[in-house]
Design a protein around this motif. Sequence first.
Motif, PDB file in Angstrom:
ATOM      1  N   SER A 122      55.013  10.989  95.306  1.00 47.54           N
ATOM      2  CA  SER A 122      54.122  10.247  95.007  1.00 47.54           C
ATOM      3  C   SER A 122      53.444  10.339  93.717  1.00 47.54           C
ATOM      4  O   SER A 122      53.961   9.655  92.667  1.00 47.54           O
ATOM      5  CB  SER A 122      52.906   9.905  96.125  1.00 47.54           C
ATOM      6  OG  SER A 122      52.265  11.470  96.266  1.00 47.54           O
ATOM      7  N   TYR A 123      52.496  11.252  93.513  1.00 50.38           N
ATOM      8  CA  TYR A 123      51.928  11.467  92.171  1.00 50.38           C
ATOM      9  C   TYR A 123      52.786  12.163  91.264  1.00 50.38           C
ATOM     10  O   TYR A 123      52.962  11.584  90.101  1.00 50.38           O
ATOM     11  CB  TYR A 123      50.617  12.586  92.347  1.00 50.38           C
ATOM     12  CG  TYR A 123      49.464  11.627  92.934  1.00 50.38           C
ATOM     13  CD1 TYR A 123      48.534  10.858  91.891  1.00 50.38           C
ATOM     14  CD2 TYR A 123      48.940  11.586  94.094  1.00 50.38           C
ATOM     15  CE1 TYR A 123      47.447  10.404  92.256  1.00 50.38           C
ATOM     16  CE2 TYR A 123      48.110  10.980  94.459  1.00 50.38           C
ATOM     17  CZ  TYR A 123      47.196  10.301  93.657  1.00 50.38           C
ATOM     18  OH  TYR A 123      46.101   9.573  93.973  1.00 50.38           O
ATOM     19  N   VAL A 124      53.907  12.897  91.437  1.00 50.89           N
ATOM     20  CA  VAL A 124      54.462  13.305  90.539  1.00 50.89           C
ATOM     21  C   VAL A 124      55.628  12.369  90.157  1.00 50.89           C
ATOM     22  O   VAL A 124      55.849  12.040  88.889  1.00 50.89           O
ATOM     23  CB  VAL A 124      55.661  14.686  91.166  1.00 50.89           C
ATOM     24  CG1 VAL A 124      56.609  15.201  90.104  1.00 50.89           C
ATOM     25  CG2 VAL A 124      54.660  15.750  91.311  1.00 50.89           C
ATOM     26  N   PRO A 125      56.458  11.445  90.910  1.00 47.10           N
ATOM     27  CA  PRO A 125      56.971  10.471  90.370  1.00 47.10           C
ATOM     28  C   PRO A 125      56.229   9.342  89.385  1.00 47.10           C
ATOM     29  O   PRO A 125      56.735   8.872  88.498  1.00 47.10           O
ATOM     30  CB  PRO A 125      57.529   9.712  91.516  1.00 47.10           C
ATOM     31  CG  PRO A 125      57.606  10.674  92.551  1.00 47.10           C
ATOM     32  CD  PRO A 125      56.521  11.718  92.404  1.00 47.10           C
ATOM     33  N   MET A 126      55.084   9.249  89.692  1.00 45.96           N
ATOM     34  CA  MET A 126      54.079   8.439  88.868  1.00 45.96           C
ATOM     35  C   MET A 126      53.708   8.900  87.619  1.00 45.96           C
ATOM     36  O   MET A 126      53.857   8.284  86.857  1.00 45.96           O
ATOM     37  CB  MET A 126      52.998   7.954  89.704  1.00 45.96           C
ATOM     38  CG  MET A 126      53.128   7.195  90.917  1.00 45.96           C
ATOM     39  SD  MET A 126      51.461   6.516  91.691  1.00 45.96           S
ATOM     40  CE  MET A 126      51.144   7.878  92.621  1.00 45.96           C
ATOM     41  N   ALA A 127      53.595  10.428  87.470  1.00 48.36           N
ATOM     42  CA  ALA A 127      53.290  10.764  86.497  1.00 48.36           C
ATOM     43  C   ALA A 127      54.671  11.010  85.316  1.00 48.36           C
ATOM     44  O   ALA A 127      54.469  10.573  84.173  1.00 48.36           O
ATOM     45  CB  ALA A 127      52.900  12.243  86.578  1.00 48.36           C
ATOM     46  N   LEU A 128      55.640  10.962  86.190  1.00 48.24           N
ATOM     47  CA  LEU A 128      57.009  11.178  85.283  1.00 48.24           C
ATOM     48  C   LEU A 128      57.470   9.686  84.725  1.00 48.24           C
ATOM     49  O   LEU A 128      58.298   9.608  83.768  1.00 48.24           O
ATOM     50  CB  LEU A 128      57.849  11.782  86.001  1.00 48.24           C
ATOM     51  CG  LEU A 128      57.951  12.997  86.341  1.00 48.24           C
ATOM     52  CD1 LEU A 128      58.954  13.652  87.413  1.00 48.24           C
ATOM     53  CD2 LEU A 128      57.660  14.177  84.989  1.00 48.24           C
ATOM     54  N   THR A 129      56.696   8.750  85.334  1.00 48.26           N
ATOM     55  CA  THR A 129      57.276   7.205  84.882  1.00 48.26           C
ATOM     56  C   THR A 129      56.098   6.460  84.422  1.00 48.26           C
ATOM     57  O   THR A 129      56.039   5.340  84.404  1.00 48.26           O
ATOM     58  CB  THR A 129      57.927   6.772  85.945  1.00 48.26           C
ATOM     59  OG1 THR A 129      56.992   6.570  87.043  1.00 48.26           O
ATOM     60  CG2 THR A 129      59.070   7.253  86.455  1.00 48.26           C
ATOM     61  N   ARG A 186      59.844  -0.523  90.040  1.00 48.70           N
ATOM     62  CA  ARG A 186      59.712  -0.008  88.384  1.00 48.70           C
ATOM     63  C   ARG A 186      59.887   1.546  88.557  1.00 48.70           C
ATOM     64  O   ARG A 186      60.559   2.327  87.713  1.00 48.70           O
ATOM     65  CB  ARG A 186      58.591  -0.348  87.430  1.00 48.70           C
ATOM     66  CG  ARG A 186      58.559  -1.939  87.398  1.00 48.70           C
ATOM     67  CD  ARG A 186      57.345  -2.428  86.746  1.00 48.70           C
ATOM     68  NE  ARG A 186      56.244  -2.198  87.302  1.00 48.70           N
ATOM     69  CZ  ARG A 186      54.959  -2.330  86.830  1.00 48.70           C
ATOM     70  NH1 ARG A 186      54.863  -2.775  85.641  1.00 48.70           N
ATOM     71  NH2 ARG A 186      53.899  -2.131  87.586  1.00 48.70           N
ATOM     72  N   VAL A 187      59.033   2.317  89.243  1.00 45.14           N
ATOM     73  CA  VAL A 187      58.930   3.716  89.601  1.00 45.14           C
ATOM     74  C   VAL A 187      60.416   4.201  89.975  1.00 45.14           C
ATOM     75  O   VAL A 187      61.038   5.120  89.364  1.00 45.14           O
ATOM     76  CB  VAL A 187      57.699   4.153  90.217  1.00 45.14           C
ATOM     77  CG1 VAL A 187      57.988   5.745  90.443  1.00 45.14           C
ATOM     78  CG2 VAL A 187      56.564   3.900  89.800  1.00 45.14           C
ATOM     79  N   SER A 188      60.888   3.421  90.845  1.00 47.53           N
ATOM     80  CA  SER A 188      62.267   3.993  91.731  1.00 47.53           C
ATOM     81  C   SER A 188      63.358   3.571  90.510  1.00 47.53           C
ATOM     82  O   SER A 188      64.267   4.447  90.270  1.00 47.53           O
ATOM     83  CB  SER A 188      62.503   2.872  92.627  1.00 47.53           C
ATOM     84  OG  SER A 188      61.280   2.792  93.947  1.00 47.53           O
TER      85      SER A 188
END
Length: 591
Positions: free
Chosen positions: A236-243, A581-583
Motif C-alpha cells: 500500500s504505502y510503499v507502492p504509493m511512495a515510489l509512484t 496508475r500506481v499499478s
Amino acid sequence: MRDVIVIGAGGGGPVVAKELAAKGLDVLVLEAGPRHDKPREQWTTFENDANNPLTGYLRWGQQDRSKPAWFREWSQNSFMWQLSGVGGTTQHFYGNYPRAFPGVFNDYDGPDAAEYDVNHRFPFSYGELVPYFEWVEETAPVMTAAMGTREEVFFRGCETTGLPVQTTKTTHGPSYRPQENAILQPGGTAGRTSDPNLLSYPQATGCTFCGYCFQGCMRPVGAPRNQYAKRSTDNSYVPMALTADVWARGGKPAELVTDAFVTRVHTESRAGTVRATGVTWRDNGSGEEHREDAAVVVMAGGCTENPRLWFNSGLPNPNGWVGRGYTDHSFDWVVGSFDTYTGNPKGTGSSSRLDFPPYGGMENVGVPPALNAFATTLSDSGIRGQYTNGRGMTGPWDGPAGRLMGPDMKEFLAGGLDHVLAILVITDDDVEAGNRVVPSALPADENGPIPKVQFQPRTRSARTRRNREFMARKTAEVLRGAGAKSVYRIDWAPLLLHVQSSMRMGESERDSVLDSDGEARAVKGLFIADNSALANSLGGPNPTLTTQALATRTAEKIFRRYFGGDPWVRSESPVVSTDPRVSTRLGELGL
C-alpha cells in the motif's frame, strides 16, 4: 542533500515517505532488511519457511538468509516477534485497524477516565486525531471485514454477554463487531470457491480466504502489487511512495534502498541547539558505509532499534527516557472445542472482535496448523494437570490454565481445527519506566552495539494484571455462550508483538522523548514515526491504524515546520492505494 531521510520501511516510515513525496520533497527511505519484490517467487505458504526466527524469510535479519539473523538480548522465556524488510511487521499482521480508545487522550473526561493510564496520555485530544484516522482509513483502505462461519460462532457467544453491537468506528463503550480491517473485500470468484484455477486476477479480486495471512500476502495470483488483498505497507504505502509522480500533482517518487542498515544519526550544534543533519548506513551485502545528509531525519526502525540507534549515535538523553516505557499488550490465548463446524482456520486471520474499555478487548484468531501448535503450547502455567509453575490459575475454563497434552489435547483436536475457536486476549497495559532498551554488554555485531530489552513481563502493574484477568474471564464466557463443549486457558508466556512507546510522545518533558508533533525534544529536525512514538498502549486496540494516523500527522508537521507548506488533511482525496496508475508505474519499475 536530501529533504527527508526515513529510517525504516515498516508500519510507519512509508506513511511519512508517501505523504512527503506527494508534496514533491526529495525523500530517501533506508530499510535494513530485504524487499520481497516478487513474493510469488520468493515466498511460500510453508509456515517454517516464513516464520522461523533464525532462517525464515519473515525474520529480523538481512536479505541473505544464509547469514545469521540479527541478535537482541531479551528476557528468558519470552518471544519478540518483529520483522525486517519492506513492510516490517505488517508483512505478517492480520490487517486489524481499530481506532485507539478515546480514554487514552488528554481531553477524555468520561466516568471511567481514572481507569486508564492517566500519567501517560496523548498530549492532544482524540478529536484532533480523527481526521488522520479517516485519512488512513480511506488510503489503506480500511473496510468492514468479510464474515464467515467462524465469525458467526464468535458473535453467537458475544450475544450472550448482553453487550451491544458497535456501529461506529470510535469505541464508546463495551461492544462487539466485525473487524475494521485493511484487507480488500473479496470480489468476483474470491470467497466463492476453493478451486485455485478460479482464483486468479482479475477473475478474482481482494481476499481469496487462503488462511495464510501470517506468511505474507501474495494473492490474488497475477494481481498487481498494489492490488494484493492485505494492505501491509509493502502493498500500500510503499507502492504509493515510489509512484508519487503519477498520482500526486507535483509529486516526486521516493527512493528506496534496502539491505541498508543505518548505524548512526549525525548532528551538529547550531546556536546552542542540537540539529539532525544526516545518517550513515551500511550495505549488508558489501559492508560498505555511505553518508547521506538531509534537512530532516525520521526514525521508524521500531521500538527496539530506535533506542539502539539513538544510543549508538551518542544523541542526548537529558531526562533518561530514551528506550523507557517499552510497552506491549499482555496477550493471553483462550480456546474452545466444539461439536459443530467452526471454520476456524478459514479466511482472514481475524475478522471479529469484542472491546471492553477500559480493560482491553478480545479478537477471534484463525491460524494454520503449526502456528496453532505454537499458540496452544506457549504457556507460563506449565502443563495443564501436570505442573503449574506455581500459578495454578483457575476460572470459568476447564481445570487449571496451562498448555495442553495427552487426553486434553486429543479431545481439543478431536474434530480438527475446523471444530475449534481461538480467541486472543488483548489488554490495556501501563507504561512502566522500568521496561526499557539499553545497550547490551554482549559483543557488538557488524552494525554496532546490540540492544538489550530489560522487560519484566511477569511483574506488570496491578492494573495491567487486573485487565488481563478480567478479559480472560470474559473470553471464556464468550466461548461458553457460543456453545463450546470445553474451554482452555493457555496463560501465554510473554509474546512481544504489539510493542509501543519506547520513544514516547507525552504531555511532560520529564517522561517523554517527543513533543506533541512527534519531534525529539533534544534533537531538532529528528522525528519518530512508528509504534515507539505512541504515548501509551491505546487502551488495548491493535496499534497500526493509530501509528499510521500519527505518522500522517507527523508528516504534516514536518511539511509545515521545515518546508513552509500548508496542512492538507481534509483538503485532498487520499484514495490512491489501488489506483491503476500506481499499478502501471509499478509494472514499469519491475515491481
